[in-house]
Design an enzyme around this catalytic site. Structure first.
Site, PDB file in Angstrom:
ATOM      1  N   CYS A  43       0.827  -1.210   0.000  1.00  9.34           N
ATOM      2  CA  CYS A  43       0.000   0.000   0.000  1.00  9.34           C
ATOM      3  C   CYS A  43       0.862   1.261   0.000  1.00  9.34           C
ATOM      4  CB  CYS A  43      -0.921   0.013   1.208  1.00  9.34           C
ATOM      5  SG  CYS A  43      -2.104  -1.349   1.245  1.00  9.34           S
ATOM      6  N   ARG A 120      -7.924  -4.343  -3.146  1.00 12.09           N
ATOM      7  CA  ARG A 120      -7.492  -3.187  -3.942  1.00 12.09           C
ATOM      8  C   ARG A 120      -8.479  -2.987  -5.093  1.00 12.09           C
ATOM      9  NH1 ARG A 120      -2.529  -2.461  -1.790  1.00 12.09           N
ATOM     10  NH2 ARG A 120      -1.510  -4.364  -1.059  1.00 12.09           N
TER      11      ARG A 120
END
Length: 206
Positions: A43, A120
């Site tokens: 991330c 995601r």
């Protein structure tokens, strides 16, 4: 769950830049993306990459928005760490979604992956608030950010010129002329100066 071609689910949420309501952003395109958690390695690389294209997206009239099931305080601590340790300023708002309201509206929780962390996802919402595209990635693999830029440009090109874009299209490439709806259109297009491979597949420059 969001559906392509329909209004994106509206929401109001706290972010690192203050309160944000999706419907207030009409007139802008929105790229809304989720990440599994703050202070995680993949991330972090994605947020650095998104920050690198934030100005390019802004020039395309796009508001970039991040989200995870973390608090505002966690987001703030994370972006401060990114700035201090990696020298990157995160310029876009990050939604705090501890109650999972936005995540559930947008189908960001996939139980096969996790019940408490978003996968995601990337949602492309146009300037009229319509959901135009969605991309899903597993938590283990980061996104290819140039494809997000390319897809925004492709969608905006289709809207502006009433065309489609072929596989592997890049800005400046030829576009696809919509297929004819009847025999008259089919016969006419052969004399309209397009580069036609067959009656149903014609290209042009814009």
């Amino acid at each position: 769950m969001p559906v392509l071609g329909e209004p994106a689910p509206d929401f109001e949420a706290a972010t690192t830049n203050g309160p944000l309501k999706l419907s207030d952003l009409k007139g802008k395109w929105v790229v809304l993306f989720s990440h599994p958690a703050d202070f995680t390695p993949v991330c972090t690389t994605e947020f650095i990459a998104f920050s690198g294209v934030a100005e390019e997206l802004k020039a395309l009239n796009v508001q970039l928005i991040g989200l995870s099931i973390d608090s505002v305080h966690s987001h703030l601590a994370w972006i401060r760490s990114v700035k201090e340790k990696m020298g990157v300023e995160i310029p876009f708002p990050i939604i705090a979604d501890l109650d999972m309201k936005v995540a559930k509206k947008y189908g960001m929780l996939h139980p096969g992956i996790s019940d408490t962390a978003t996968i995601r996802t990337v949602f492309f919402i146009d300037d009229k608030g319509i959901m135009r595209a969605m991309i899903y990635y597993p938590s283990s693999n980061g996104r290819y950010i140039p494809e997000i830029i390319r897809l925004v440009k492709a969608l905006q090109t289709s809207d502006k010129y009433g065309v489609a874009t072929p596989a592997n299209w890049q800005p400046g490439d030829k576009v696809v002329v919509p297929a004819p709806k009847n025999k008259a259109e089919m016969d006419k297009r052969l004399s309209e100066g397009y580069e036609c491979k067959d009656w149903y597949l014609c290209f042009k420059k814009i």
